[in-house]
Design a protein around this motif. Structure first.
Motif, PDB file in Angstrom:
ATOM      1  N   PRO A 102      -5.986   1.306   9.213  1.00  0.00           N
ATOM      2  CA  PRO A 102      -7.152   1.949   9.854  1.00  0.00           C
ATOM      3  C   PRO A 102      -7.643   3.171   9.086  1.00  0.00           C
ATOM      4  O   PRO A 102      -8.856   3.375   8.953  1.00  0.00           O
ATOM      5  CB  PRO A 102      -6.628   2.323  11.244  1.00  0.00           C
ATOM      6  CG  PRO A 102      -5.505   1.388  11.491  1.00  0.00           C
ATOM      7  CD  PRO A 102      -4.869   1.166  10.167  1.00  0.00           C
ATOM      8  N   ALA A 103      -6.686   3.987   8.556  1.00  0.00           N
ATOM      9  CA  ALA A 103      -7.098   5.180   7.809  1.00  0.00           C
ATOM     10  C   ALA A 103      -7.786   4.800   6.508  1.00  0.00           C
ATOM     11  O   ALA A 103      -8.786   5.426   6.104  1.00  0.00           O
ATOM     12  CB  ALA A 103      -5.875   6.056   7.540  1.00  0.00           C
ATOM     13  N   VAL A 104      -7.273   3.793   5.826  1.00  0.00           N
ATOM     14  CA  VAL A 104      -7.895   3.348   4.571  1.00  0.00           C
ATOM     15  C   VAL A 104      -9.305   2.823   4.821  1.00  0.00           C
ATOM     16  O   VAL A 104     -10.245   3.140   4.085  1.00  0.00           O
ATOM     17  CB  VAL A 104      -7.011   2.274   3.905  1.00  0.00           C
ATOM     18  CG1 VAL A 104      -7.731   1.657   2.711  1.00  0.00           C
ATOM     19  CG2 VAL A 104      -5.688   2.878   3.448  1.00  0.00           C
ATOM     20  N   VAL A 105      -9.479   1.997   5.865  1.00  0.00           N
ATOM     21  CA  VAL A 105     -10.814   1.451   6.179  1.00  0.00           C
ATOM     22  C   VAL A 105     -11.779   2.567   6.526  1.00  0.00           C
ATOM     23  O   VAL A 105     -12.944   2.576   6.090  1.00  0.00           O
ATOM     24  CB  VAL A 105     -10.705   0.432   7.332  1.00  0.00           C
ATOM     25  CG1 VAL A 105     -12.091   0.006   7.803  1.00  0.00           C
ATOM     26  CG2 VAL A 105      -9.897  -0.779   6.892  1.00  0.00           C
ATOM     27  N   ARG A 114      -0.852   3.994  -6.767  1.00  0.00           N
ATOM     28  CA  ARG A 114      -0.900   4.604  -5.442  1.00  0.00           C
ATOM     29  C   ARG A 114      -1.265   6.084  -5.543  1.00  0.00           C
ATOM     30  O   ARG A 114      -1.941   6.617  -4.657  1.00  0.00           O
ATOM     31  CB  ARG A 114       0.447   4.412  -4.739  1.00  0.00           C
ATOM     32  CG  ARG A 114       0.425   4.831  -3.267  1.00  0.00           C
ATOM     33  CD  ARG A 114       1.767   4.584  -2.602  1.00  0.00           C
ATOM     34  NE  ARG A 114       2.107   3.160  -2.587  1.00  0.00           N
ATOM     35  CZ  ARG A 114       3.073   2.630  -3.323  1.00  0.00           C
ATOM     36  NH1 ARG A 114       3.826   3.412  -4.115  1.00  0.00           N
ATOM     37  NH2 ARG A 114       3.334   1.348  -3.271  1.00  0.00           N
ATOM     38  N   ARG A 115      -0.819   6.786  -6.609  1.00  0.00           N
ATOM     39  CA  ARG A 115      -1.159   8.217  -6.738  1.00  0.00           C
ATOM     40  C   ARG A 115      -2.665   8.402  -6.854  1.00  0.00           C
ATOM     41  O   ARG A 115      -3.228   9.331  -6.269  1.00  0.00           O
ATOM     42  CB  ARG A 115      -0.439   8.801  -7.962  1.00  0.00           C
ATOM     43  CG  ARG A 115       1.038   9.098  -7.730  1.00  0.00           C
ATOM     44  CD  ARG A 115       1.606   9.961  -8.844  1.00  0.00           C
ATOM     45  NE  ARG A 115       1.633   9.223 -10.117  1.00  0.00           N
ATOM     46  CZ  ARG A 115       2.660   8.505 -10.528  1.00  0.00           C
ATOM     47  NH1 ARG A 115       3.741   8.396  -9.756  1.00  0.00           N
ATOM     48  NH2 ARG A 115       2.624   7.880 -11.701  1.00  0.00           N
ATOM     49  N   LEU A 173       0.818  -1.211   0.000  1.00  0.00           N
ATOM     50  CA  LEU A 173       0.000   0.000   0.000  1.00  0.00           C
ATOM     51  C   LEU A 173       0.857   1.269   0.000  1.00  0.00           C
ATOM     52  O   LEU A 173       0.577   2.220  -0.736  1.00  0.00           O
ATOM     53  CB  LEU A 173      -0.915   0.006   1.230  1.00  0.00           C
ATOM     54  CG  LEU A 173      -2.270  -0.691   1.121  1.00  0.00           C
ATOM     55  CD1 LEU A 173      -2.959  -0.695   2.469  1.00  0.00           C
ATOM     56  CD2 LEU A 173      -3.151   0.005   0.088  1.00  0.00           C
ATOM     57  N   GLU A 174       1.903   1.318   0.822  1.00  0.00           N
ATOM     58  CA  GLU A 174       2.599   2.579   1.072  1.00  0.00           C
ATOM     59  C   GLU A 174       3.949   2.715   0.354  1.00  0.00           C
ATOM     60  O   GLU A 174       4.329   3.816  -0.048  1.00  0.00           O
ATOM     61  CB  GLU A 174       2.834   2.748   2.588  1.00  0.00           C
ATOM     62  CG  GLU A 174       1.578   3.057   3.366  1.00  0.00           C
ATOM     63  CD  GLU A 174       1.866   3.376   4.814  1.00  0.00           C
ATOM     64  OE1 GLU A 174       1.374   4.402   5.300  1.00  0.00           O
ATOM     65  OE2 GLU A 174       2.615   2.602   5.457  1.00  0.00           O
ATOM     66  N   PRO A 215      -3.101  11.157   2.151  1.00  0.00           N
ATOM     67  CA  PRO A 215      -1.722  10.651   2.223  1.00  0.00           C
ATOM     68  C   PRO A 215      -1.527   9.525   3.237  1.00  0.00           C
ATOM     69  O   PRO A 215      -0.553   8.794   3.166  1.00  0.00           O
ATOM     70  CB  PRO A 215      -0.923  11.894   2.611  1.00  0.00           C
ATOM     71  CG  PRO A 215      -1.901  12.766   3.329  1.00  0.00           C
ATOM     72  CD  PRO A 215      -3.234  12.520   2.696  1.00  0.00           C
ATOM     73  N   ASP A 216      -2.417   9.410   4.210  1.00  0.00           N
ATOM     74  CA  ASP A 216      -2.283   8.371   5.241  1.00  0.00           C
ATOM     75  C   ASP A 216      -2.831   7.052   4.692  1.00  0.00           C
ATOM     76  O   ASP A 216      -4.048   6.878   4.532  1.00  0.00           O
ATOM     77  CB  ASP A 216      -3.043   8.780   6.502  1.00  0.00           C
ATOM     78  CG  ASP A 216      -2.785   7.820   7.656  1.00  0.00           C
ATOM     79  OD1 ASP A 216      -2.002   6.860   7.466  1.00  0.00           O
ATOM     80  OD2 ASP A 216      -3.370   8.025   8.742  1.00  0.00           O
ATOM     81  N   LEU A 217      -1.905   6.122   4.397  1.00  0.00           N
ATOM     82  CA  LEU A 217      -2.315   4.838   3.826  1.00  0.00           C
ATOM     83  C   LEU A 217      -2.196   3.691   4.830  1.00  0.00           C
ATOM     84  O   LEU A 217      -2.106   2.527   4.443  1.00  0.00           O
ATOM     85  CB  LEU A 217      -1.461   4.520   2.596  1.00  0.00           C
ATOM     86  CG  LEU A 217      -1.640   5.455   1.395  1.00  0.00           C
ATOM     87  CD1 LEU A 217      -0.760   5.024   0.242  1.00  0.00           C
ATOM     88  CD2 LEU A 217      -3.096   5.511   0.958  1.00  0.00           C
TER      89      LEU A 217
END
Length: 651
Positions: free
Chosen positions: A325-328, A311-312, A301-302, A320-322
């Motif tokens: 928890p942030a993605v979910v 990813r872009r 992911l990162e 920007p936080d990948l």
């Protein structure tokens, strides 16, 4: 949700009421039986030797006792089904509640129509008079009759005047007993001039009235419980309709399109760490798309530069936080983020899977060869890391469950056939016995209220057969609907049937296949034989029995020599085509008497059904085991198994 909870509370309350009233009816029935038994045990047994009739005042306590126990059992089932919130148990509760309602109404109607009438008065009157006459010569009976007089506040059999012919004064039980402080009780002289004693009714009238009152009270209580049961039935139906199967997990509804997302979020995709440490498909955890030493879902992911272009697009949607928890969180909050995450995962995982397949083809390392053996799938299914291994094990379990269901279907058909045959045999056996009983001289059988074992056996067969058919239907429905509640009830009742069959068979072998049967059949046949000498209709009926059993006379053909010039045609072979049957007929003289033949037939039929019950109980044990296995194999979990797509790897 609130209405369902209120319905459950109402059902709990109604079931408590049903249990209380069922217990009250059962207790009252036992009390009623004890009171009736106090009279019947005092009778002169010489008058009651040969009457095999059961009279309503004796049957009513047992009817209401069985109904009361049935009500309590069904109410406990309903309480359990509501507490467990199990639709299968609630459906079974509804079925048995309907049966309870029918039984309650039938018991009340039968008692009011047949028991609350002159037959009860005649039964009580005959019994009281017999006890009264026996009390003249037996001091123990006189003392016991005095207890009854004191308990019912009555005097004499018909009235207090009954004592004036043979006593100098009333017995003390006809007069009231007085108490003074803590002193012992004492009674006044009980002379024929005692006003209170002369005002008392006879015990036959009082006992008959008490019996009728008890029957009416039991019938009224039965009707009341039936009304409560109807309300419970309506509430149970409403609760069953309000219950719905648990909705499927939303992610599982879209498994085909969200599977790649799940692989990334769980880390169980084509990642070096997973393939090395869990799946055992790679020698190291290295990422094959960059120089990183550990390939994980977070690395993909990162960090991994191979996926910068994808990813872009992802960062533009979720930020920007990948971190996972942030993605979910972003996926849940925005449909656009969900679509971008899904697109990223599908694109990346498909490319990683394609690379994995190429490495499988080009590598000679044994560790990278696809493992397809059963042990691999067994281990994979127990670690939930190998999706297809779990899938194969699930299919195997489903196949085993289907096999168990098929066997249960066949076995329940066998049970139903056995139950039907047993009930039909009981009915046929009862009809055959009635042919004998109908030949008796009724003047000899007026006052014996006992029930003999040859009369009990047919009813045991009928009840056992009906119960087996009902339980077989329950088992068939439980297996068909895959309901753990129905299967649990089925297994429980099947165990009760096995115990009942063993007990019934034991009783038949011990009591029916013994001297009581010989005595019962012999007395009945002899009475029919002697009655046939003066009654042409009985003579024809006895002849039909001789033709059917191929017997002659009560003991043998010599019985007819004392009052006939020849043998009846029914004693000879081909009796339909003969004009006479002489005493010299060899075949007729070789025939056994009907008493012995009927006794042997009765024992053979009873023993055959009892032996068949024991044999089928062994098969029922297998049914209990299979029902138990199917009960445990069913789980309250939805399985969503799809065929593996072309080109999909085990990642």
């Amino acid at each position: 949700m609130g209405s369902a909870r209120a319905t459950k509370l109402i059902l709990h309350g109604l079931n408590v009421i049903n249990v209380v009233f069922g217990l009250a009816i059962a207790a009252a029935s036992i009390w009623f039986f004890v009171q009736v038994h106090e009279f019947t045990t005092l009778r002169n047994s010489n008058h009651y030797l040969l009457d095999y009739t059961v009279y309503w005042p004796q049957a009513v306590p047992w009817i209401f006792f069985v109904v009361g126990v049935f009500v309590m059992s069904v109410s406990c089932c309903g309480f359990t089904s509501v507490s467990k919130n199990n639709r299968g148990l609630i459906h079974m509760y509804i079925i048995f509640l309907g049966i309870v309602i029918v039984c309650l109404i039938a018991a009340a109607v039968v008692s009011l129509v047949f028991a609350d009438n002159k037959s009860t008065d005649d039964f009580v009157k005959d019994t009281v008079w017999d006890v009264y006459f026996q009390a003249k010569t037996d001091n123990e009976v006189a003392s016991a009759f005095g207890v009854i007089e004191r308990k019912l506040h009555c005097c004499g059999a018909d009235s207090p005047r009954d004592y004036k012919n043979w006593k100098a004064e009333f017995p003390m039980s006809c007069c009231d007993v007085y108490y003074r402080g803590w002193l012992e009780p004492y009674s006044i002289d009980c002379e024929f001039t005692n006003k209170l004693a002369n005002e008392r009714h006879g015990c036959s009238t009082v006992a008959a009235q008490y019996a009728r009152i008890a029957i009416k009270v039991l019938s009224a209580a039965s009707i009341f419980i039936a009304i409560i049961a109807i309300i419970s039935l309506v509430a149970a139906v409403a609760l069953s309709r309000s219950m719905r199967k648990k909705p499927r997990v939303p992610v599982a509804q879209y498994e085909s399109e969200s599977k790649k997302v799940l692989l990334v979020l769980s880390g169980h995709g084509c990642f070096g760490k997973y393939l090395c440490r869990i799946a055992g498909r790679e020698p190291t955890t290295q990422c094959h798309h960059c120089s990183c030493d550990e390939d994980t879902a977070q690395h993909t992911l990162e960090e991994c530069p191979a996926w910068d272009s994808q990813r872009r697009v992802l960062v533009a949607a979720v930020g920007p936080d990948l971190s996972l928890p942030a993605v979910v969180k972003s996926m849940v909050e925005s449909e656009r983020s969900w679509k971008k995450v899904k697109s990223f995962c599908e694109d990346v995982i498909l490319q990683k899977e394609a690379a994995e397949r190429e490495r499988e083809k080009s590598s000679d390392l044994p560790i990278r060869k696809r493992k397809t053996g059963p042990w691999h799938y067994y281990l994979a299914s127990h670690s939930v890391d190998n999706v297809h291994g779990a899938r194969l094990i699930s299919l195997t379990i489903m196949a085993k469950d289907e096999l168990i269901k098929g066997v249960l279907y066949v076995m329940n058909i066998v049970y139903a056939v056995f139950g039907f045959v047993t009930a039909a045999t009981g009915i046929w056996f009862f009809v055959q016995l009635q042919e004998f009983v109908s030949l008796r001289n009724s003047n000899h059988y007026l006052l014996d209220y006992r029930v003999y074992w040859p009369q009990v056996a047919p009813w045991l067969f009928i009840l056992l057969g009906l119960f087996v058919m009902m339980v077989a239907f329950c088992g068939w429905c439980g297996a068909n609907r895959e309901s753990r509640g129905l299967l649990g009830i089925y297994g429980l009742f099947l165990i009760l049937i096995i115990v009942g069959q063993v007990i019934a068979a034991t009783l038949i072998f011990v009591y029916v296949d013994g001297e009581d049967t010989d005595r019962f059949v012999k007395d009945t046949v002899y009475d029919g034989y002697y009655n046939s000498q003066s009654n042409p209709d009985v003579f024809k009926a006895f002849g039909r029995i001789e033709r059917k059993l191929r017997c002659c006379g009560a003991n043998d053909a010599r019985d007819y020599r004392s009052w006939r010039n020849d043998l009846p045609l029914t004693c000879c072979q081909d009796s339909y085509y003969r004009a006479t049957c002489d005493f010299t007929d060899k075949e007729a003289n070789e025939r056994l008497g009907c008493a012995k033949v009927a006794s042997v037939y009765t024992k053979i039929i009873s023993s055959s059904v009892a032996g068949a019950s024991l044999l089928i109980s062994l098969v029922e044990i297998v049914g209990v085991i299979l029902a138990w296995k199917l009960f445990h194999s069913l789980r309250e979990v939805e399985h969503y198994i799809h065929e593996r797509k072309e080109g999909e790897t085990e990642c």
